[in-house]
Scaffold this motif. Sequence first.
Motif, PDB file in Angstrom:
ATOM      1  N   GLN A 126      80.637  41.666  62.623  1.00 43.78           N
ATOM      2  CA  GLN A 126      78.616  41.874  63.348  1.00 43.78           C
ATOM      3  C   GLN A 126      77.906  41.854  62.127  1.00 43.78           C
ATOM      4  OE1 GLN A 126      78.753  45.405  65.982  1.00 43.78           O
ATOM      5  NE2 GLN A 126      80.742  44.392  66.486  1.00 43.78           N
ATOM      6  N   PHE A 127      76.748  42.233  62.733  1.00 41.73           N
ATOM      7  CA  PHE A 127      75.241  41.734  61.729  1.00 41.73           C
ATOM      8  C   PHE A 127      74.548  42.838  61.420  1.00 41.73           C
ATOM      9  CE2 PHE A 127      71.679  39.093  60.792  1.00 41.73           C
ATOM     10  CZ  PHE A 127      71.397  39.625  59.852  1.00 41.73           C
ATOM     11  N   PHE A 128      74.832  44.051  60.657  1.00 42.19           N
ATOM     12  CA  PHE A 128      73.904  44.918  60.444  1.00 42.19           C
ATOM     13  C   PHE A 128      71.861  45.417  59.936  1.00 42.19           C
ATOM     14  CE2 PHE A 128      78.384  46.095  61.299  1.00 42.19           C
ATOM     15  CZ  PHE A 128      77.917  46.498  62.576  1.00 42.19           C
ATOM     16  N   VAL A 129      71.627  45.043  60.073  1.00 43.12           N
ATOM     17  CA  VAL A 129      70.604  45.182  59.867  1.00 43.12           C
ATOM     18  C   VAL A 129      69.370  46.258  59.599  1.00 43.12           C
ATOM     19  CG1 VAL A 129      68.132  44.161  59.581  1.00 43.12           C
ATOM     20  CG2 VAL A 129      69.346  42.325  60.528  1.00 43.12           C
ATOM     21  N   PHE A 130      68.799  46.403  58.115  1.00 41.94           N
ATOM     22  CA  PHE A 130      68.544  48.064  57.888  1.00 41.94           C
ATOM     23  C   PHE A 130      66.836  47.389  56.993  1.00 41.94           C
ATOM     24  CE2 PHE A 130      72.723  49.499  57.605  1.00 41.94           C
ATOM     25  CZ  PHE A 130      72.657  50.868  57.604  1.00 41.94           C
ATOM     26  N   GLU A 131      65.735  48.317  58.049  1.00 40.49           N
ATOM     27  CA  GLU A 131      64.330  47.902  58.142  1.00 40.49           C
ATOM     28  C   GLU A 131      63.714  48.971  57.324  1.00 40.49           C
ATOM     29  OE1 GLU A 131      62.803  45.166  58.225  1.00 40.49           O
ATOM     30  OE2 GLU A 131      63.909  43.323  58.609  1.00 40.49           O
ATOM     31  N   GLY A 132      62.555  48.701  57.257  1.00 42.63           N
ATOM     32  CA  GLY A 132      61.747  49.877  56.480  1.00 42.63           C
ATOM     33  C   GLY A 132      60.290  49.456  55.784  1.00 42.63           C
ATOM     34  N   ILE A 133      59.770  50.362  56.075  1.00 42.95           N
ATOM     35  CA  ILE A 133      58.450  50.416  54.375  1.00 42.95           C
ATOM     36  C   ILE A 133      58.991  51.140  53.319  1.00 42.95           C
ATOM     37  CG2 ILE A 133      56.929  51.030  56.794  1.00 42.95           C
ATOM     38  CD1 ILE A 133      56.405  53.877  55.595  1.00 42.95           C
ATOM     39  N   ASP A 134      58.227  50.608  52.553  1.00 38.99           N
ATOM     40  CA  ASP A 134      58.009  50.444  51.215  1.00 38.99           C
ATOM     41  C   ASP A 134      58.703  52.137  50.706  1.00 38.99           C
ATOM     42  OD1 ASP A 134      58.430  47.964  49.947  1.00 38.99           O
ATOM     43  OD2 ASP A 134      56.314  48.252  50.029  1.00 38.99           O
ATOM     44  N   LEU A 180      80.035  36.191  58.590  1.00 37.59           N
ATOM     45  CA  LEU A 180      80.188  36.416  59.562  1.00 37.59           C
ATOM     46  C   LEU A 180      81.506  35.250  60.084  1.00 37.59           C
ATOM     47  CD1 LEU A 180      76.986  36.926  61.464  1.00 37.59           C
ATOM     48  CD2 LEU A 180      78.358  38.149  60.849  1.00 37.59           C
ATOM     49  N   LYS A 181      81.690  33.979  59.978  1.00 33.79           N
ATOM     50  CA  LYS A 181      82.929  33.087  60.399  1.00 33.79           C
ATOM     51  C   LYS A 181      83.527  33.786  59.844  1.00 33.79           C
ATOM     52  CE  LYS A 181      83.256  28.184  61.190  1.00 33.79           C
ATOM     53  NZ  LYS A 181      83.304  27.073  60.720  1.00 33.79           N
ATOM     54  N   ASN A 182      83.589  33.213  58.539  1.00 39.97           N
ATOM     55  CA  ASN A 182      84.875  34.197  57.818  1.00 39.97           C
ATOM     56  C   ASN A 182      85.511  35.920  58.372  1.00 39.97           C
ATOM     57  OD1 ASN A 182      85.340  31.490  57.310  1.00 39.97           O
ATOM     58  ND2 ASN A 182      84.217  32.751  54.808  1.00 39.97           N
ATOM     59  N   GLY A 183      85.240  36.562  58.766  1.00 39.97           N
ATOM     60  CA  GLY A 183      85.418  37.980  60.312  1.00 39.97           C
ATOM     61  C   GLY A 183      84.808  38.573  59.304  1.00 39.97           C
ATOM     62  N   LYS A 184      84.127  38.445  58.414  1.00 42.60           N
ATOM     63  CA  LYS A 184      83.585  39.504  57.486  1.00 42.60           C
ATOM     64  C   LYS A 184      82.169  40.177  57.809  1.00 42.60           C
ATOM     65  CE  LYS A 184      84.990  39.831  52.875  1.00 42.60           C
ATOM     66  NZ  LYS A 184      85.388  39.118  51.018  1.00 42.60           N
ATOM     67  N   SER A 185      81.578  42.200  58.001  1.00 39.57           N
ATOM     68  CA  SER A 185      80.322  41.759  58.487  1.00 39.57           C
ATOM     69  C   SER A 185      78.847  41.867  57.802  1.00 39.57           C
ATOM     70  CB  SER A 185      80.407  43.359  59.042  1.00 39.57           C
ATOM     71  OG  SER A 185      80.971  43.868  60.163  1.00 39.57           O
ATOM     72  N   ILE A 186      78.532  41.794  57.688  1.00 39.14           N
ATOM     73  CA  ILE A 186      76.846  41.592  57.130  1.00 39.14           C
ATOM     74  C   ILE A 186      76.187  42.850  56.943  1.00 39.14           C
ATOM     75  CG2 ILE A 186      74.562  40.587  56.754  1.00 39.14           C
ATOM     76  CD1 ILE A 186      76.316  38.535  55.787  1.00 39.14           C
ATOM     77  N   VAL A 187      75.874  43.745  55.555  1.00 43.31           N
ATOM     78  CA  VAL A 187      75.557  45.285  55.974  1.00 43.31           C
ATOM     79  C   VAL A 187      74.260  43.794  54.738  1.00 43.31           C
ATOM     80  CG1 VAL A 187      74.724  47.097  55.137  1.00 43.31           C
ATOM     81  CG2 VAL A 187      76.931  46.676  56.072  1.00 43.31           C
TER      82      VAL A 187
END
Length: 201
Positions: free
Chosen positions: A6-14, A86-93
């Motif tokens: 899965q694909f997890f994204v972290f966002e926020g201001i500086d 993602l195709k290789n079965g690893k998630s992204i943080v």
Amino acid sequence: MPVKSQFFVFEGIDGSGKTTVSKRVSEILNEKLFPNVWHREPTDSVFGKKIREFLQGKIKLTQEEQLKLFLQDRELSVQDIILPTLKNGKSIVQDRYYFSTAAYQGRDEEHAADILYMNEDKGFPEPNHVYFLDLSPEEALERRNTRGGKQEVFDESSEQTRIYQNYLAILPESTIFVDATADLEEVVHFCVEDILKSLSV
């Protein structure tokens, strides 16, 4: 039992702590045998390096030039890192994604939404979860002043307020808002537990 990557994204201001939090979350997930890659945008590509030079005030770029560089950098990011991982079965943080581009480069909420649609039209993959480390512009400024370092292009209070308001306008409804004023370990633990629920069945 783990499910597909899965694909997890972290966002926020500086100053919200997203880089520190996302790195620590990635490390803990790997320790728990949930294979993932920590990734950030802008990347270290030729486009990403130029963006960083702009952010550090070393070069000047028009708004159009900024957007073009972000899109070029993201195309490489998606093609070379995100999709293959993602195709290789690893998630992204991931630390920052197209929500950042919309929030930072958007003149106002309407323009930010236009930039978001521009990214979506490119066919960039949607994240499974977006975590927004929520911190007021005033608290973020205090943190940045405490940690020191060189001032960047968007460090002015008025800019951070604009960016924060843009974020609130364009983040998806499913965004998980995380109290960034909480203790660092509490923030990391909350995010890890939430991701583990998503990755486990």
